[in-house]
Every structure is written in structure tokens, then in C-alpha cells.
Design a protein around this motif. Structure first.
Motif, mmCIF file in Angstrom:
data_model
loop_
_atom_site.group_PDB
_atom_site.id
_atom_site.type_symbol
_atom_site.label_atom_id
_atom_site.label_comp_id
_atom_site.label_asym_id
_atom_site.label_seq_id
_atom_site.Cartn_x
_atom_site.Cartn_y
_atom_site.Cartn_z
ATOM 1 N N LYS A 65 3.199 -5.050 12.458
ATOM 2 C CA LYS A 65 3.881 -5.513 13.675
ATOM 3 C C LYS A 65 3.001 -6.520 14.416
ATOM 4 C CE LYS A 65 6.938 -5.135 17.094
ATOM 5 N NZ LYS A 65 7.794 -6.280 17.177
ATOM 6 N N HIS A 66 1.706 -6.236 14.485
ATOM 7 C CA HIS A 66 0.760 -7.144 15.149
ATOM 8 C C HIS A 66 0.772 -8.512 14.481
ATOM 9 C CE1 HIS A 66 -2.933 -8.726 16.858
ATOM 10 N NE2 HIS A 66 -3.402 -8.901 15.637
ATOM 11 N N TRP A 67 0.697 -8.528 13.152
ATOM 12 C CA TRP A 67 0.697 -9.802 12.425
ATOM 13 C C TRP A 67 2.014 -10.536 12.610
ATOM 14 C CZ3 TRP A 67 -1.619 -6.766 7.828
ATOM 15 C CH2 TRP A 67 -3.019 -6.722 7.964
ATOM 16 N N GLU A 68 3.131 -9.804 12.628
ATOM 17 C CA GLU A 68 4.440 -10.439 12.830
ATOM 18 C C GLU A 68 4.513 -11.076 14.216
ATOM 19 O OE1 GLU A 68 7.001 -7.129 11.992
ATOM 20 O OE2 GLU A 68 7.180 -7.690 9.863
ATOM 21 N N THR A 69 3.935 -10.397 15.213
ATOM 22 C CA THR A 69 3.911 -10.937 16.576
ATOM 23 C C THR A 69 3.081 -12.219 16.618
ATOM 24 O OG1 THR A 69 4.144 -8.717 17.488
ATOM 25 C CG2 THR A 69 3.306 -10.418 18.974
ATOM 26 N N LYS A 81 0.837 -1.202 0.000
ATOM 27 C CA LYS A 81 0.000 0.000 0.000
ATOM 28 C C LYS A 81 0.871 1.251 0.000
ATOM 29 C CE LYS A 81 -4.072 -1.879 2.303
ATOM 30 N NZ LYS A 81 -4.934 -1.773 3.495
ATOM 31 N N HIS A 82 0.276 2.341 -0.461
ATOM 32 C CA HIS A 82 0.992 3.631 -0.506
ATOM 33 C C HIS A 82 1.431 4.057 0.895
ATOM 34 C CE1 HIS A 82 2.143 7.624 -1.738
ATOM 35 N NE2 HIS A 82 1.283 8.156 -0.878
ATOM 36 N N SER A 83 0.569 3.820 1.871
ATOM 37 C CA SER A 83 0.869 4.182 3.251
ATOM 38 C C SER A 83 0.539 2.997 4.169
ATOM 39 C CB SER A 83 0.045 5.416 3.644
ATOM 40 O OG SER A 83 0.339 5.804 4.957
ATOM 41 N N PRO A 84 1.462 2.021 4.249
ATOM 42 C CA PRO A 84 1.181 0.825 5.059
ATOM 43 C C PRO A 84 1.067 1.147 6.545
ATOM 44 C CG PRO A 84 3.395 0.719 4.125
ATOM 45 C CD PRO A 84 2.758 1.968 3.612
ATOM 46 N N ASP A 85 0.210 0.396 7.230
ATOM 47 C CA ASP A 85 0.002 0.536 8.670
ATOM 48 C C ASP A 85 1.048 -0.308 9.397
ATOM 49 O OD1 ASP A 85 -0.844 0.398 11.312
ATOM 50 O OD2 ASP A 85 -2.974 0.353 10.783
ATOM 51 N N ALA A 86 2.089 0.351 9.882
ATOM 52 C CA ALA A 86 3.202 -0.354 10.534
ATOM 53 C C ALA A 86 2.737 -1.092 11.792
ATOM 54 C CB ALA A 86 4.317 0.620 10.873
#
Length: 61
Positions: free
Chosen positions: A39-43, A30-35
């Protein structure tokens, strides 16, 4: 839990990891990804991987 249940749990967790990796890929493009979301998904992926390791240990692998 029996051997069959551990194997089922591993399959399920691997599926969830793949789903989360796809979500991360889509969000990253996305143009402006939600970091925070990434991070939540990586956790969660990390927690799923720990679950897989525990199931493998119980299976004696």
C-alpha cells in the motif's frame, strides 16, 4: 525550473515508478506479502504520477 529540468524530473519519476512496481511484484509473490508495504509503494507511485502530470503541464503538454 527550465524545460530540461522538467524532462529530467519526468524521467526520474518514471524510473522510480518502475522500481516500485518491481518491489510490489516481488512482495506480492511472497508466501505472506506485507500488505502495508505494498500500500505504501502504491501511494508513492500515485504521488510520482501526480508529479509527472505537473511537469507535463508546465511543459505545455
Amino acid at each position: 525550473m527550465g524545460k530540461k529540468n522538467h524532462k529530467k524530473a519526468i524521467r526520474s519519476l518514471n524510473k522510480r515508478i518502475a522500481e516500485h512496481q518491481e518491489k510490489i511484484r516481488i512482495e506480492s509473490e511472497k508466501h505472506s506479502p506485507d500488505a502495508g508495504l505494498i500500500k505504501h509503494w502504491e501511494t508513492e507511485i500515485s504521488a510520482f504520477e501526480k508529479g509527472i502530470q505537473q511537469a507535463l503541464k508546465r511543459l505545455g503538454k
